[in-house]
Design a protein around this motif. Structure first.
Motif, PDB file in Angstrom:
ATOM      1  N   ARG A  47       0.842  -1.223   0.000  1.00 52.63           N
ATOM      2  CA  ARG A  47       0.000   0.000   0.000  1.00 52.63           C
ATOM      3  C   ARG A  47       0.865   1.256   0.000  1.00 52.63           C
ATOM      4  O   ARG A  47       0.564   2.251   0.688  1.00 52.63           O
ATOM      5  CB  ARG A  47      -0.950   0.028   1.208  1.00 52.63           C
ATOM      6  N   ILE A  48       1.952   1.172  -0.763  1.00 52.91           N
ATOM      7  CA  ILE A  48       2.909   2.272  -0.838  1.00 52.91           C
ATOM      8  C   ILE A  48       2.262   3.583  -1.308  1.00 52.91           C
ATOM      9  O   ILE A  48       2.506   4.649  -0.735  1.00 52.91           O
ATOM     10  CB  ILE A  48       4.048   1.894  -1.833  1.00 52.91           C
ATOM     11  N   ARG A  49       1.439   3.486  -2.342  1.00 50.62           N
ATOM     12  CA  ARG A  49       0.883   4.713  -2.935  1.00 50.62           C
ATOM     13  C   ARG A  49      -0.084   5.434  -1.988  1.00 50.62           C
ATOM     14  O   ARG A  49       0.075   6.629  -1.730  1.00 50.62           O
ATOM     15  CB  ARG A  49       0.240   4.397  -4.291  1.00 50.62           C
ATOM     16  N   PRO A  50      -1.082   4.707  -1.466  1.00 49.87           N
ATOM     17  CA  PRO A  50      -1.969   5.412  -0.519  1.00 49.87           C
ATOM     18  C   PRO A  50      -1.238   5.861   0.745  1.00 49.87           C
ATOM     19  O   PRO A  50      -1.590   6.903   1.319  1.00 49.87           O
ATOM     20  CB  PRO A  50      -3.058   4.383  -0.186  1.00 49.87           C
ATOM     21  N   TYR A  51      -0.222   5.108   1.152  1.00 46.68           N
ATOM     22  CA  TYR A  51       0.517   5.517   2.353  1.00 46.68           C
ATOM     23  C   TYR A  51       1.292   6.796   2.094  1.00 46.68           C
ATOM     24  O   TYR A  51       1.291   7.724   2.927  1.00 46.68           O
ATOM     25  CB  TYR A  51       1.464   4.392   2.803  1.00 46.68           C
ATOM     26  N   LEU A  52       1.931   6.870   0.945  1.00 43.87           N
ATOM     27  CA  LEU A  52       2.640   8.099   0.580  1.00 43.87           C
ATOM     28  C   LEU A  52       1.680   9.280   0.559  1.00 43.87           C
ATOM     29  O   LEU A  52       1.983  10.381   1.035  1.00 43.87           O
ATOM     30  CB  LEU A  52       3.305   7.920  -0.797  1.00 43.87           C
ATOM     31  N   MET A  53       0.500   9.028   0.003  1.00 41.78           N
ATOM     32  CA  MET A  53      -0.506  10.088  -0.066  1.00 41.78           C
ATOM     33  C   MET A  53      -0.902  10.530   1.341  1.00 41.78           C
ATOM     34  O   MET A  53      -0.999  11.743   1.624  1.00 41.78           O
ATOM     35  CB  MET A  53      -1.724   9.572  -0.826  1.00 41.78           C
ATOM     36  N   ARG A 208       8.706  16.465  -7.253  1.00 42.46           N
ATOM     37  CA  ARG A 208      10.074  16.038  -7.586  1.00 42.46           C
ATOM     38  C   ARG A 208      10.526  14.924  -6.629  1.00 42.46           C
ATOM     39  O   ARG A 208      11.162  13.962  -7.046  1.00 42.46           O
ATOM     40  CB  ARG A 208      11.005  17.250  -7.503  1.00 42.46           C
ATOM     41  N   PHE A 209      10.214  15.094  -5.350  1.00 36.90           N
ATOM     42  CA  PHE A 209      10.555  14.084  -4.345  1.00 36.90           C
ATOM     43  C   PHE A 209       9.982  12.720  -4.748  1.00 36.90           C
ATOM     44  O   PHE A 209      10.692  11.711  -4.751  1.00 36.90           O
ATOM     45  CB  PHE A 209      10.006  14.511  -2.972  1.00 36.90           C
ATOM     46  N   VAL A 264      20.132   8.682  -5.919  1.00 36.50           N
ATOM     47  CA  VAL A 264      18.751   9.130  -6.126  1.00 36.50           C
ATOM     48  C   VAL A 264      18.085   9.394  -4.775  1.00 36.50           C
ATOM     49  O   VAL A 264      17.361  10.384  -4.591  1.00 36.50           O
ATOM     50  CB  VAL A 264      17.963   8.076  -6.945  1.00 36.50           C
ATOM     51  N   TYR A 265      18.367   8.536  -3.832  1.00 34.36           N
ATOM     52  CA  TYR A 265      17.838   8.699  -2.466  1.00 34.36           C
ATOM     53  C   TYR A 265      18.286  10.027  -1.867  1.00 34.36           C
ATOM     54  O   TYR A 265      17.481  10.778  -1.297  1.00 34.36           O
ATOM     55  CB  TYR A 265      18.318   7.506  -1.634  1.00 34.36           C
ATOM     56  N   GLN A 266      19.566  10.343  -2.008  1.00 38.32           N
ATOM     57  CA  GLN A 266      20.081  11.620  -1.485  1.00 38.32           C
ATOM     58  C   GLN A 266      19.405  12.819  -2.161  1.00 38.32           C
ATOM     59  O   GLN A 266      19.053  13.798  -1.495  1.00 38.32           O
ATOM     60  CB  GLN A 266      21.611  11.710  -1.666  1.00 38.32           C
ATOM     61  N   SER A 267      19.219  12.718  -3.466  1.00 38.54           N
ATOM     62  CA  SER A 267      18.538  13.820  -4.182  1.00 38.54           C
ATOM     63  C   SER A 267      17.116  13.999  -3.669  1.00 38.54           C
ATOM     64  O   SER A 267      16.613  15.123  -3.564  1.00 38.54           O
ATOM     65  CB  SER A 267      18.486  13.550  -5.688  1.00 38.54           C
ATOM     66  N   ALA A 268      16.456  12.875  -3.373  1.00 36.78           N
ATOM     67  CA  ALA A 268      15.082  12.947  -2.861  1.00 36.78           C
ATOM     68  C   ALA A 268      15.066  13.676  -1.527  1.00 36.78           C
ATOM     69  O   ALA A 268      14.220  14.555  -1.295  1.00 36.78           O
ATOM     70  CB  ALA A 268      14.490  11.540  -2.723  1.00 36.78           C
ATOM     71  N   LEU A 269      16.037  13.342  -0.661  1.00 37.43           N
ATOM     72  CA  LEU A 269      16.106  14.012   0.647  1.00 37.43           C
ATOM     73  C   LEU A 269      16.350  15.511   0.500  1.00 37.43           C
ATOM     74  O   LEU A 269      15.817  16.325   1.260  1.00 37.43           O
ATOM     75  CB  LEU A 269      17.216  13.384   1.508  1.00 37.43           C
ATOM     76  N   ALA A 286      11.329   7.423   2.446  1.00 36.02           N
ATOM     77  CA  ALA A 286      12.387   7.308   1.431  1.00 36.02           C
ATOM     78  C   ALA A 286      13.429   6.278   1.854  1.00 36.02           C
ATOM     79  O   ALA A 286      13.889   5.470   1.028  1.00 36.02           O
ATOM     80  CB  ALA A 286      13.035   8.668   1.205  1.00 36.02           C
ATOM     81  N   GLU A 287      13.757   6.294   3.136  1.00 33.77           N
ATOM     82  CA  GLU A 287      14.743   5.346   3.640  1.00 33.77           C
ATOM     83  C   GLU A 287      14.240   3.916   3.510  1.00 33.77           C
ATOM     84  O   GLU A 287      14.983   2.997   3.151  1.00 33.77           O
ATOM     85  CB  GLU A 287      15.066   5.664   5.108  1.00 33.77           C
TER      86      GLU A 287
END
Lengths: 294, 294
Positions: A47-53, A208-209, A264-269, A286-287
């Motif tokens: 449930r990654i998508r709804p959780y992110l939301m 972007r994140f 990519v992870y660092q850029s997201a942060l 992200a982690e």
């Protein structure tokens, strides 16, 4: 609370919402079709998508009830894409999250129709949400764009074409930004739209994140397909190699892929650092994406 | 002008609109997928649904430009349903309107994705229309309901289950009211919604009129499958019998089916009689449905 625990808790309550949603549908139309639709959304993954939301909504101070219809809609879209993706004419998978795929549990025709009806249900959910017309229209535009030709479906088409072909890194990134990234961006955009007074620059940072998180997710997926086990994955390990797919490890080597994921992870942060809210939960998200083992 | 001529003229201009729509999509995402989508909507039949929508709009004084996005959306939905219906796992048809079906012209995976992307395009079109948010939201609700589990997809599921089974007249009517009737009702409802000041009673008459027209259409379809030719139909004659489907002629006999079609036609005209507008063009439409030979 540990990130894994809050994700697990969210999963339980969100899956309850999915059950409530299907309990509300009249069985009388076609019980078989309804069962197939329900089966496909209830057999949820992380449930990654709804959780992110939900995390983004919480971060910017939007009540999670407000975005629930959008979260359910997004999960219906994601689920339909998996049902169609698993069909014999596409990836021909018989196992999804350790359970028979929809066309194995039911039949192919029902799986095709269940996917179609789940897509329609998604748009029904957002257009009937208890929120302003303005937001509903934006949600519809956003979901239609990111799930259709300009997003997920376009990416899946490119992904199919790329089988048995050598693609370069730029093309691989394009495929994944459409196939996986588009729905994650959609999650972020829809959550932000529930707060019309949000600054555009914040909206853009989240956009972007999530694009970067989507890329990290896919690189990690490719890595796990090499290093994980069928049992942990809930799907056959090594299937990318079997399909002769270009992946990050095949293009960059396993170590190169791991380095790329870290970058990519660092850029997201870095995107999060510029958001004027407390983004700890999103950093933990992200982690998790980058360190997950399944 | 004769009805057939105005339908033919409409078909030409509507197909031009379809071409313009696809010309506007960026080729760069996935040229193959875009070609398959375009192929499926351009290979149009009689354009019954958008034409009905245009006639109702004209009847109540709504400019046809205003409802064009809804008409294109409805045709995208209808087209996607045919693409998926023709798949080997469903009706397994290789010919549609005298041309190779989408999965024959392209491949099965592309046909599945093209259908999916056409559905998303439909919702994109209405949510980006140049009309008030209020109307867009209603259009989205209407299209999602009538094309999904509670409408077309539900009907297709029942239709598949009914193959090789004897169904009674009530069940046959239920199947067709969902499978064919729902999108026709949707055409009427969407046209009416473009004029918010329309009387509810008029909206209801059009709704009932199109439900009856849908039924008449299906009875005539069943009759033509018995009495017409493959050349005229553009699809194999006698395919219902081959699939052992229950049809109006199989349940009522050919003469009984013809009588039933006439009764339904008369009921449809009665609905029009109570509408406070000049409904001559809609009466001609109904007559065409009942007397068509292809």
């Amino acid at each position: 609370m540990q990130f894994k625990d809050s994700l697990a808790n969210f999963n339980i309550s969100f899956t309850q919402q999915v059950q409530d949603l299907f309990d509300q549908q009249p069985e009388s139309v076609s019980p078989k079709l309804l069962s197939a639709m329900r089966y496909s959304v209830e057999n949820g993954g992380k449930r990654i998508r709804p959780y992110l939301m939900a995390l983004i909504a919480e971060t910017i101070g939007v009540n999670s009830d407000k975005i629930l219809p959008a979260a359910l809609a997004l999960e219906c879209i994601h689920s339909y894409s998996l049902v169609h993706d698993d069909l014999p004419a596409m990836d021909d998978d018989s196992l999804r999250r350790g359970k028979p795929t929809c066309h194995i549990q039911f039949d192919e025709a029902t799986a095709i129709l269940a996917g179609d009806a789940l897509q329609a249900l998604a748009f029904s959910l957002i257009s009937n949400a208890d929120i302003s017309d303005n937001v509903k229209v934006y949600w519809t535009q956003c979901l239609a764009k990111h799930s259709g030709y300009l997003g997920m479906c376009g990416g899946q088409s490119l992904d199919l074409i790329a089988e048995n072909e050598q693609v370069d890194l730029a093309q691989l990134e394009k495929i994944h930004s459409l196939k996986t990234g588009a729905l994650l961006k959609c999650a972020a955009n829809m959550a932000c739209a529930a707060k019309p007074e949000l600054k555009l620059s914040t909206y853009q940072k989240f956009d972007r994140f999530t694009a970067l998180i989507g890329l990290a997710f896919q690189i990690q997926d490719d890595i796990l397909d090499v290093v994980s086990t069928t049992e942990l994955l809930g799907k056959p390990q090594g299937s990318d190699e079997k399909l002769a797919k270009s992946t990050y490890p095949s293009l960059l080597g396993l170590e190169g892929a791991k380095q790329k994921a870290q970058q990519v992870y660092q850029s997201a942060l870095e995107q999060l650092a510029e958001v004027p809210y407390n983004t700890d939960s999103l950093a933990a998200f992200a982690e998790f994406i980058i360190n997950r083992k399944y």
